[in-house]
Design an enzyme around this catalytic site. Structure first.
Site, PDB file in Angstrom:
ATOM      1  N   GLU A  12      -8.119  12.238  13.273  1.00  0.00           N
ATOM      2  CA  GLU A  12      -7.315  11.094  13.697  1.00  0.00           C
ATOM      3  C   GLU A  12      -6.320  11.405  14.807  1.00  0.00           C
ATOM      4  O   GLU A  12      -5.509  12.331  14.701  1.00  0.00           O
ATOM      5  CB  GLU A  12      -6.552  10.532  12.487  1.00  0.00           C
ATOM      6  CG  GLU A  12      -5.785   9.257  12.781  1.00  0.00           C
ATOM      7  CD  GLU A  12      -5.185   8.631  11.538  1.00  0.00           C
ATOM      8  OE1 GLU A  12      -4.491   7.609  11.680  1.00  0.00           O
ATOM      9  OE2 GLU A  12      -5.400   9.153  10.433  1.00  0.00           O
ATOM     10  N   LYS A  47     -12.231  14.849   0.804  1.00  0.00           N
ATOM     11  CA  LYS A  47     -11.468  15.210   1.998  1.00  0.00           C
ATOM     12  C   LYS A  47     -11.092  16.689   2.010  1.00  0.00           C
ATOM     13  O   LYS A  47     -11.219  17.365   3.024  1.00  0.00           O
ATOM     14  CB  LYS A  47     -10.218  14.337   2.093  1.00  0.00           C
ATOM     15  CG  LYS A  47     -10.494  12.882   2.427  1.00  0.00           C
ATOM     16  CD  LYS A  47      -9.228  12.061   2.405  1.00  0.00           C
ATOM     17  CE  LYS A  47      -9.485  10.622   2.807  1.00  0.00           C
ATOM     18  NZ  LYS A  47      -8.268   9.772   2.700  1.00  0.00           N
ATOM     19  N   LYS A  97       0.852  -1.180   0.000  1.00  0.00           N
ATOM     20  CA  LYS A  97       0.000   0.000   0.000  1.00  0.00           C
ATOM     21  C   LYS A  97       0.891   1.234   0.000  1.00  0.00           C
ATOM     22  O   LYS A  97       1.968   1.243   0.611  1.00  0.00           O
ATOM     23  CB  LYS A  97      -0.900   0.017   1.246  1.00  0.00           C
ATOM     24  CG  LYS A  97      -1.664   1.311   1.479  1.00  0.00           C
ATOM     25  CD  LYS A  97      -2.405   1.293   2.813  1.00  0.00           C
ATOM     26  CE  LYS A  97      -3.049   2.644   3.088  1.00  0.00           C
ATOM     27  NZ  LYS A  97      -3.801   2.672   4.355  1.00  0.00           N
ATOM     28  N   GLU A 134     -12.081  10.703  -3.763  1.00  0.00           N
ATOM     29  CA  GLU A 134     -11.871  10.627  -2.313  1.00  0.00           C
ATOM     30  C   GLU A 134     -11.106  11.840  -1.799  1.00  0.00           C
ATOM     31  O   GLU A 134     -11.481  12.436  -0.786  1.00  0.00           O
ATOM     32  CB  GLU A 134     -11.110   9.354  -1.937  1.00  0.00           C
ATOM     33  CG  GLU A 134     -10.830   9.239  -0.443  1.00  0.00           C
ATOM     34  CD  GLU A 134     -10.164   7.941  -0.052  1.00  0.00           C
ATOM     35  OE1 GLU A 134      -9.282   7.976   0.829  1.00  0.00           O
ATOM     36  OE2 GLU A 134     -10.526   6.892  -0.621  1.00  0.00           O
ATOM     37  N   GLU A 193      -7.759  -2.269   3.608  1.00  0.00           N
ATOM     38  CA  GLU A 193      -6.924  -1.096   3.830  1.00  0.00           C
ATOM     39  C   GLU A 193      -6.831  -0.773   5.316  1.00  0.00           C
ATOM     40  O   GLU A 193      -5.743  -0.468   5.843  1.00  0.00           O
ATOM     41  CB  GLU A 193      -7.486   0.104   3.067  1.00  0.00           C
ATOM     42  CG  GLU A 193      -6.644   1.364   3.182  1.00  0.00           C
ATOM     43  CD  GLU A 193      -7.225   2.546   2.429  1.00  0.00           C
ATOM     44  OE1 GLU A 193      -6.780   3.679   2.697  1.00  0.00           O
ATOM     45  OE2 GLU A 193      -8.129   2.347   1.592  1.00  0.00           O
TER      46      GLU A 193
END
Length: 428
Positions: free
Chosen positions: A239, A419, A189, A415, A283
């Site tokens: 986060e 964001k 990834k 995506e 993921e």
């Protein structure tokens, strides 16, 4: 007491005799502030820098810190400084760690406006390598120069031009190259990021963007580092990187994304799809496994909670909370193990970082690093996502997407559009 009274109380306390020796002292007074008192407005009204603002994502903690008594170019340097003063375990440094965790900008503030729950305090730090008595005299004079809080100026600029780095065609090529590299087993990834440079019609107040983002983007850590009157790095991040209290560590895996419709029933359908989608589940689990593997080097028992969906204004994410007991209360070790996470870099870390450095057309700098505080007793840092660098009449917005074998370039572009809209839409 009110803010002006609190400042006077601190000045009176500074009149007490202090030794003509090096060291640290912490003075504090309780505040009783009206609901209209905004620490960000107060901070922005001052004419000295650096300035740092931080609010916990659940809203129970808020801080505004002002002026550097000492600065540090890495968290390790700051931790070494704090270790000299074990008698002051609550002494806090504030600031940023860059995407490269060996680089940072943290500082010991002179003054801190602190709210924890319903308790609010004004905290004054004294520090001197030669004379605390002289430090107190300087602080007493400095307090007299504080300004009353004024409203943050409204946005009076418009976006004249917008440029993406990379643009969409180049992004498509990068994602294709990344998925091909994954197919060749170079890595599992990689997280590719995009910078969006906006030229404004006139300079703007960086504090306005922080103020507007705080109003509109709930359930986020809000962070704001003003280097001077026109340059700041700020954001509203969902986060946590880590929180430490003693040897107890909390971190999380936030990876896997879908949009959030304004209609709640449609948003429910999107979250259910996210919970069942194999690509997003994969993921997220890659991030969980990487965090747990890295924590084994510094911690004992590690626990992972079941997956949940976190809903933000524009997107929804898969989330797993992770807790551990550290072998030692060592925040430098935590930083080096956890940053950059697989959610902002990729896996394996070394190979993903090599791809990022070779292919991304900009330097991430503070983006995808971390923002927060450090002390001997505790530490708390959020990942510096959904962020912007403001310099006079220029604003750079950042966003990224995790690329795995099944990634589609158009979907990943959408995506990052979702964001970056958390901040970009505020200019509308």
């Amino acid at each position: 007491m009110e803010l002006t009274q609190a400042v006077k109380a601190l000045q009176r306390a500074l009149c007490e005799e202090l030794p003509d020796t090096p060291g640290v002292r912490i003075l504090s007074v309780h505040l009783s502030l009206a609901d209209s008192q905004d620490p960000l407005c107060w901070l922005n009204s001052q004419t000295c820098w650096p300035q740092f603002y931080w609010q916990h994502r659940d809203g129970h903690e808020e801080y505004a810190v002002l002026y550097a008594l000492r600065t540090f170019t890495s968290l390790a340097e700051g931790q070494s400084f704090l270790s000299r003063f074990p008698e002051y375990p609550e002494l806090r440094l504030w600031g940023l760690n860059a995407f490269n965790p060996q680089q940072g900008q943290l500082f010991l503030p002179r003054l801190t406006w602190q709210r924890q729950g319903t308790q609010t305090r004004l905290i004054l730090n004294l520090y001197s390598e030669s004379s605390l008595r002289e430090a107190a005299q300087e602080a007493e004079s400095w307090l007299s120069g504080l300004c009353p809080a004024t409203a943050i100026p409204a946005l009076a600029a418009r976006v004249c031009e917008q440029v993406h780095l990379p643009e969409k065609d180049q992004w498509t090529g990068l994602v294709t190259e990344a998925t091909q590299a994954i197919g060749r087993k170079r890595f599992d990834k990689v997280v590719l990021a995009r910078a969006t440079d906006m030229q404004l019609s006139r300079p703007m107040s960086p504090a306005w963007l922080m103020h507007a983002s705080r109003q509109h983007n709930s359930h986020c850590y809000h962070f704001y580092m003003a280097f001077d009157s026109h340059k700041a790095f700020l954001g509203s991040s969902p986060e946590r990187l880590w929180h430490r209290a003693g040897r107890q560590l909390s971190t999380e895996a936030l990876a896997g994304t879908v949009g959030r419709d304004a209609d709640d029933s449609k948003a429910d359908q999107q979250s259910q799809w996210l919970l069942k989608d194999k690509k997003n589940q994969h993921e997220n689990w890659l991030v969980v496994e990487d965090i747990c593997q890295r924590l084994q080097a510094v911690a004992g028992q590690i626990d992972v909670e079941p997956v949940q969906v976190i809903r933000l204004r524009k997107v929804q994410h898969l989330h797993r909370a992770i807790t551990a007991t550290l072998n030692h209360a060592d925040d430098t070790a935590c930083l080096m193990q956890l940053q950059p996470t697989a959610a902002v870099a990729g896996l394996p870390r070394k190979d993903a970082l090599a791809f990022i450095h070779a292919h991304e057309p900009f330097n991430r700098g503070w983006y995808a690093g971390s923002a927060g505080y450090l002390s001997l007793a505790s530490a708390g840092f959020c990942v510096a996502l959904r962020s912007a660098l403001v310099q006079y009449d220029k604003v750079r917005l950042y966003a990224g997407a995790g690329i795995v074998a099944q990634s589609d370039p158009a979907e990943e572009w959408q995506e990052i559009e979702n964001k970056v809209a958390a901040l970009r839409s505020l200019f509308s």
